[in-house]
Design a protein around this motif. Sequence first.
Motif, PDB file in Angstrom:
ATOM      1  N   LYS A   1      -6.583   4.959   6.698  1.00  0.00           N
ATOM      2  CA  LYS A   1      -7.429   6.272   6.666  1.00  0.00           C
ATOM      3  C   LYS A   1      -8.240   6.384   8.035  1.00  0.00           C
ATOM      4  N   ARG A   2      -8.577   5.654   8.673  1.00  0.00           N
ATOM      5  CA  ARG A   2      -9.395   5.808  10.069  1.00  0.00           C
ATOM      6  C   ARG A   2      -8.542   6.295  11.019  1.00  0.00           C
ATOM      7  N   ALA A   3      -7.205   5.672  10.894  1.00  0.00           N
ATOM      8  CA  ALA A   3      -6.300   6.100  11.917  1.00  0.00           C
ATOM      9  C   ALA A   3      -5.544   7.605  11.414  1.00  0.00           C
ATOM     10  N   PHE A   4      -5.347   7.832  10.126  1.00  0.00           N
ATOM     11  CA  PHE A   4      -5.048   8.977  10.130  1.00  0.00           C
ATOM     12  C   PHE A   4      -5.936  10.038  10.511  1.00  0.00           C
ATOM     13  N   ASP A   5      -7.294   9.947  10.173  1.00  0.00           N
ATOM     14  CA  ASP A   5      -8.247  10.887  10.537  1.00  0.00           C
ATOM     15  C   ASP A   5      -8.389  10.952  12.299  1.00  0.00           C
ATOM     16  N   GLU A   6      -7.954  10.119  12.842  1.00  0.00           N
ATOM     17  CA  GLU A   6      -7.954  10.217  14.453  1.00  0.00           C
ATOM     18  C   GLU A   6      -6.595  10.868  14.621  1.00  0.00           C
ATOM     19  N   ALA A   7      -5.665  10.855  13.925  1.00  0.00           N
ATOM     20  CA  ALA A   7      -4.350  11.423  14.297  1.00  0.00           C
ATOM     21  C   ALA A   7      -4.090  12.828  13.744  1.00  0.00           C
ATOM     22  N   GLY A   8      -5.130  13.256  12.673  1.00  0.00           N
ATOM     23  CA  GLY A   8      -5.066  14.637  12.243  1.00  0.00           C
ATOM     24  C   GLY A   8      -4.259  14.636  10.929  1.00  0.00           C
ATOM     25  N   ILE A   9      -3.711  13.640  10.408  1.00  0.00           N
ATOM     26  CA  ILE A   9      -2.868  13.539   9.391  1.00  0.00           C
ATOM     27  C   ILE A   9      -3.693  13.639   8.029  1.00  0.00           C
ATOM     28  N   ARG A  10      -3.498  14.487   7.247  1.00  0.00           N
ATOM     29  CA  ARG A  10      -4.094  14.735   6.160  1.00  0.00           C
ATOM     30  C   ARG A  10      -3.496  13.935   4.874  1.00  0.00           C
ATOM     31  N   ILE A  11      -4.315  13.126   4.047  1.00  0.00           N
ATOM     32  CA  ILE A  11      -3.776  12.644   2.841  1.00  0.00           C
ATOM     33  C   ILE A  11      -4.077  13.396   1.640  1.00  0.00           C
TER      34      ILE A  11
ATOM     35  N   ASP B   1       4.711  15.179   9.880  1.00  0.00           N
ATOM     36  CA  ASP B   1       5.900  14.669  10.687  1.00  0.00           C
ATOM     37  C   ASP B   1       6.033  13.437  10.410  1.00  0.00           C
ATOM     38  N   LEU B   2       7.340  12.861   9.849  1.00  0.00           N
ATOM     39  CA  LEU B   2       7.518  11.476   9.281  1.00  0.00           C
ATOM     40  C   LEU B   2       7.391  10.696  10.733  1.00  0.00           C
ATOM     41  N   ASP B   3       8.081  10.923  11.578  1.00  0.00           N
ATOM     42  CA  ASP B   3       7.785  10.029  12.743  1.00  0.00           C
ATOM     43  C   ASP B   3       6.536   9.808  13.202  1.00  0.00           C
ATOM     44  N   LYS B   4       5.730  10.827  13.224  1.00  0.00           N
ATOM     45  CA  LYS B   4       4.391  10.703  13.551  1.00  0.00           C
ATOM     46  C   LYS B   4       3.590   9.668  12.512  1.00  0.00           C
ATOM     47  N   VAL B   5       3.867   9.957  11.337  1.00  0.00           N
ATOM     48  CA  VAL B   5       3.348   9.237  10.062  1.00  0.00           C
ATOM     49  C   VAL B   5       3.535   7.682  10.207  1.00  0.00           C
ATOM     50  N   LYS B   6       4.886   7.394  10.769  1.00  0.00           N
ATOM     51  CA  LYS B   6       5.530   6.035  10.790  1.00  0.00           C
ATOM     52  C   LYS B   6       4.812   5.425  12.109  1.00  0.00           C
TER      53      LYS B   6
ATOM     54  N   VAL C   1       1.150  -1.292   0.102  1.00  0.00           N
ATOM     55  CA  VAL C   1       0.072  -0.061   0.031  1.00  0.00           C
ATOM     56  C   VAL C   1       0.987   1.197   0.096  1.00  0.00           C
ATOM     57  N   ASP C   2       0.541   2.076  -1.144  1.00  0.00           N
ATOM     58  CA  ASP C   2       1.245   3.369  -1.132  1.00  0.00           C
ATOM     59  C   ASP C   2       0.480   4.490  -0.360  1.00  0.00           C
ATOM     60  N   VAL C   3       0.992   4.942   0.894  1.00  0.00           N
ATOM     61  CA  VAL C   3       0.357   6.350   1.473  1.00  0.00           C
ATOM     62  C   VAL C   3       0.790   7.591   0.987  1.00  0.00           C
ATOM     63  N   THR C   4       0.067   8.363   0.317  1.00  0.00           N
ATOM     64  CA  THR C   4       0.481   9.772   0.115  1.00  0.00           C
ATOM     65  C   THR C   4       0.075  10.627   0.975  1.00  0.00           C
ATOM     66  N   VAL C   5       1.032  11.436   1.585  1.00  0.00           N
ATOM     67  CA  VAL C   5       0.624  12.258   2.361  1.00  0.00           C
ATOM     68  C   VAL C   5       1.364  13.779   2.130  1.00  0.00           C
ATOM     69  N   ARG C   6       0.807  14.937   2.698  1.00  0.00           N
ATOM     70  CA  ARG C   6       1.444  16.118   2.543  1.00  0.00           C
ATOM     71  C   ARG C   6       3.039  16.307   2.816  1.00  0.00           C
ATOM     72  N   ALA C   7       3.754  17.290   2.280  1.00  0.00           N
ATOM     73  CA  ALA C   7       5.229  17.116   2.434  1.00  0.00           C
ATOM     74  C   ALA C   7       5.743  17.653   3.703  1.00  0.00           C
ATOM     75  N   ASP C   8       4.666  18.466   4.320  1.00  0.00           N
ATOM     76  CA  ASP C   8       5.004  19.196   5.768  1.00  0.00           C
ATOM     77  C   ASP C   8       4.533  18.046   6.897  1.00  0.00           C
TER      78      ASP C   8
END
Length: 349
Positions: A298-308, A231-236, A222-229
């Motif tokens: 997708k559900r985890a990103f929505d809860e963490a406030g990470i935008r795709i 936080d990589l540690d948070k995304v991981k 699965v390829d997850v595309t997020v904004r360039a700004d």
Amino acid sequence: MILSVLSAANDTGSQQQPTLKDAQEQAGQAASWVEENWSDWLAVGLRVLLIVVIAAVLRVVIRRAITKLIERMNRTVQAVDGTAFGGLLVNVERRRQRSHAIGSVLRSVASFVILGTAALMILSTFDINLAPLLASAGVAGVAIGFGARNLVTDFLSGVFMILEDQYGVGDTIDAGVASGEVIEVGLRVTKLRGAEGEIWYVRNGEVKRIGNLSQGWATAGVDVTVRADEDLDKVKTVLSEAGEAMSKAEPWNEMLWGPIEVLGLDSVLLDSMVVRVSAKTMPGKALTVERELRWRIKRAFDEAGIRIVGGAPVAVDEPAADPTAGMAAPSAYASATSPQSLAASPLQK
């Protein structure tokens, strides 16, 4: 005159009738001929009987050995069935069909070789010259092989396919000329069911390559595309937690044959970056696992406030624009008394 003819006929009839002496001589000749040749007959008969007995015993022994080998293969399959290691193997029913097919081919080949050799040895026992027979058989074999070379190619390909266990019933394969689920395997033709329900009949000799999608394991990526700004540690961290939760849930813990790994950045652009997530799954379950993994991410990103990238646009505070900035400068033709307007006006009569 008549008496002389009758007497001559009587003399001739008496000469043609066999006497006791002649019968004794013929019986003696027959007995002497039998006495001279009975040993040869007995030797030939014993030799033929010995060949038949040896061929029959050898055929029974070899066929029984092949049957024992097939039964041993089936017991090995049953021993690993239901274990964790058994999941890495092809299904039991398919292996059983394969073993029976191999046994049938081996028994037929053994019977043909043994009986054919015995027949040639029996013919040679009767002092029959086998050279013309073998030469004729060779010419006929070449003619048949040349005329039916496609059939021979299909048959040999089917035999080696079964012996090498390239695929079997229930496997999803890509044979180049067609792809789908194997529903029947033969020595000449393999029958496939395509994705839309169609049935493909593929000659084994036409298959140049085989891609088996049902053996070993598959890879779900699965390829997850997020904004360039972001936080990589948070995304991981969020991806790892989502993957760990999925690995412990049922039935995904059986479909996953390895941990869900965050491989890292696959690509970095000016406005986005792609994070790659991968896992080993059961054969044929990669697409199902990918769909569930996307759902959980997708559900985890929505809860963490990470935008795709590709989601709702982000509101940005910008200063109010000057409403007159888009207006053009006043034109000289706007004044009716300007020299340009008077020069462009039509002449009055």
